[in-house]
Design a protein around this motif. Sequence first.
Motif, PDB file in Angstrom:
ATOM      1  N   THR A  26      51.565  41.711  37.347  1.00 42.58           N
ATOM      2  CA  THR A  26      50.683  42.870  37.456  1.00 42.58           C
ATOM      3  C   THR A  26      51.260  44.061  36.708  1.00 42.58           C
ATOM      4  O   THR A  26      50.537  44.797  36.021  1.00 42.58           O
ATOM      5  CB  THR A  26      50.472  43.240  38.934  1.00 42.58           C
ATOM      6  N   PHE A  29      50.881  43.477  32.921  1.00 43.56           N
ATOM      7  CA  PHE A  29      49.494  43.715  32.512  1.00 43.56           C
ATOM      8  C   PHE A  29      49.187  45.211  32.455  1.00 43.56           C
ATOM      9  O   PHE A  29      48.571  45.694  31.493  1.00 43.56           O
ATOM     10  CB  PHE A  29      48.537  43.024  33.477  1.00 43.56           C
ATOM     11  N   ALA A 187      46.745  39.320  30.933  1.00 46.46           N
ATOM     12  CA  ALA A 187      45.656  39.175  31.907  1.00 46.46           C
ATOM     13  C   ALA A 187      45.535  37.729  32.375  1.00 46.46           C
ATOM     14  O   ALA A 187      45.288  37.464  33.565  1.00 46.46           O
ATOM     15  CB  ALA A 187      44.342  39.646  31.286  1.00 46.46           C
ATOM     16  N   ILE A 188      45.705  36.787  31.466  1.00 42.31           N
ATOM     17  CA  ILE A 188      45.627  35.367  31.827  1.00 42.31           C
ATOM     18  C   ILE A 188      46.733  35.004  32.819  1.00 42.31           C
ATOM     19  O   ILE A 188      46.499  34.284  33.795  1.00 42.31           O
ATOM     20  CB  ILE A 188      45.720  34.488  30.558  1.00 42.31           C
ATOM     21  N   VAL A 190      48.202  37.000  34.965  1.00 41.82           N
ATOM     22  CA  VAL A 190      47.838  37.576  36.266  1.00 41.82           C
ATOM     23  C   VAL A 190      46.813  36.702  36.967  1.00 41.82           C
ATOM     24  O   VAL A 190      46.925  36.405  38.170  1.00 41.82           O
ATOM     25  CB  VAL A 190      47.295  39.010  36.094  1.00 41.82           C
ATOM     26  N   ALA A 191      45.788  36.285  36.224  1.00 42.10           N
ATOM     27  CA  ALA A 191      44.718  35.477  36.812  1.00 42.10           C
ATOM     28  C   ALA A 191      45.232  34.122  37.288  1.00 42.10           C
ATOM     29  O   ALA A 191      44.884  33.656  38.390  1.00 42.10           O
ATOM     30  CB  ALA A 191      43.592  35.298  35.796  1.00 42.10           C
ATOM     31  N   VAL A 192      46.048  33.466  36.471  1.00 46.58           N
ATOM     32  CA  VAL A 192      46.564  32.141  36.829  1.00 46.58           C
ATOM     33  C   VAL A 192      47.434  32.215  38.081  1.00 46.58           C
ATOM     34  O   VAL A 192      47.385  31.334  38.948  1.00 46.58           O
ATOM     35  CB  VAL A 192      47.358  31.549  35.647  1.00 46.58           C
ATOM     36  N   GLN A 193      48.228  33.286  38.182  1.00 44.60           N
ATOM     37  CA  GLN A 193      49.107  33.428  39.335  1.00 44.60           C
ATOM     38  C   GLN A 193      48.388  33.979  40.563  1.00 44.60           C
ATOM     39  O   GLN A 193      48.976  34.045  41.649  1.00 44.60           O
ATOM     40  CB  GLN A 193      50.298  34.330  38.978  1.00 44.60           C
ATOM     41  N   GLY A 194      47.132  34.399  40.386  1.00 48.72           N
ATOM     42  CA  GLY A 194      46.376  34.930  41.509  1.00 48.72           C
ATOM     43  C   GLY A 194      46.833  36.290  41.974  1.00 48.72           C
ATOM     44  O   GLY A 194      46.662  36.649  43.153  1.00 48.72           O
ATOM     45  N   ASN A 195      47.411  37.075  41.075  1.00 48.05           N
ATOM     46  CA  ASN A 195      47.905  38.404  41.420  1.00 48.05           C
ATOM     47  C   ASN A 195      46.823  39.464  41.218  1.00 48.05           C
ATOM     48  O   ASN A 195      45.872  39.248  40.448  1.00 48.05           O
ATOM     49  CB  ASN A 195      49.125  38.758  40.563  1.00 48.05           C
ATOM     50  N   PRO A 196      46.959  40.626  41.843  1.00 51.14           N
ATOM     51  CA  PRO A 196      45.974  41.693  41.635  1.00 51.14           C
ATOM     52  C   PRO A 196      46.155  42.347  40.265  1.00 51.14           C
ATOM     53  O   PRO A 196      47.259  42.400  39.726  1.00 51.14           O
ATOM     54  CB  PRO A 196      46.299  42.683  42.755  1.00 51.14           C
ATOM     55  N   PHE A 197      45.058  42.848  39.707  1.00 48.36           N
ATOM     56  CA  PHE A 197      45.122  43.558  38.440  1.00 48.36           C
ATOM     57  C   PHE A 197      45.438  45.040  38.637  1.00 48.36           C
ATOM     58  O   PHE A 197      46.043  45.668  37.765  1.00 48.36           O
ATOM     59  CB  PHE A 197      43.799  43.420  37.677  1.00 48.36           C
TER      60      PHE A 197
END
Length: 297
Positions: A26, A29, A187-188, A190-197
């Motif tokens: 996060t 990003f 961003a990818i 963050v999304a793959v790890q399931g973290n907040p943006f």
Amino acid sequence: MAVAAALWGTDGLLRLPLADALPAATVVFAEHLLVVAVLLPLLPRAVRALLACGPVEWVAVLVIGGGSSALATALFTAAFQSGDPVTPLVLQKLQPLFAMLAAFLLLGERLRGGYLLFALPALLGAWLLAFADPFEVEVAAARTALLALGAAALWAAGTVLARLVSARLRPAEVTVLRFSIGLPFAAIVVAVQGNPFAVGWGNAVGVALLALVPGLLALSLYYVGMRATPAARATLAELAFPVTAALVSVTVLGATLSVTQWIGLVVVVASITGLGWHERGSEAAVVVEPRKVGVSP
């Protein structure tokens, strides 16, 4: 180059408080997003300059942005999460060796024997500086080692490829392209790890300082220096990073260094300074370039 690396060494002052509040992905990003927002007016010109280049520069910038800027940080973080924290630090010290090899293969830089007089002490000093007891280091699982080696190789590639593209792109153009291309990769992750943006307002100031000082300012200085610095020489200057990080840890964060770590700090500073003095004052430079690389301001 060394000044830029020294600014990277202040990273811990800002990143340490954020590490307890936010996932690493996060933060990475948010750093990319903020820098891209600041440099957005420069992006159209940078894109036009890149389009005027050839496929070699396109691939190089893609690797710099996606690999050296975003993926390497993710790999290094994963190495810490999958094994002991010592192994990644040990293997990261191989980054200069990767850079030297890449500079030879991609840029045709030649290293005279005298280079080892500066490189070997600098690497030894970095090793001593990294560990309180340099003789008690264990390399753990193969997966951890491979992740750390991947990060070191990508960072080394970033050094060499930045030197390569400096023949066609100005420092500001390389900087904005690096962060702009790195942003979707971050961003990818963050999304793959399931973290907040989102970082939250309470962390906004810390993230902004992190992005603009050891991030944007340091990288801008780095690319300016890269225009006139062979990659094999630059990778030694980057060892100013662990020196500054150690001094910040001792003076501000309350850490302590062992006797061997202080010795390592002195050796790294002496090696980097000695290389700079030698290259300015000697007719027989230890790093020889095949041709002049750079663009006019």
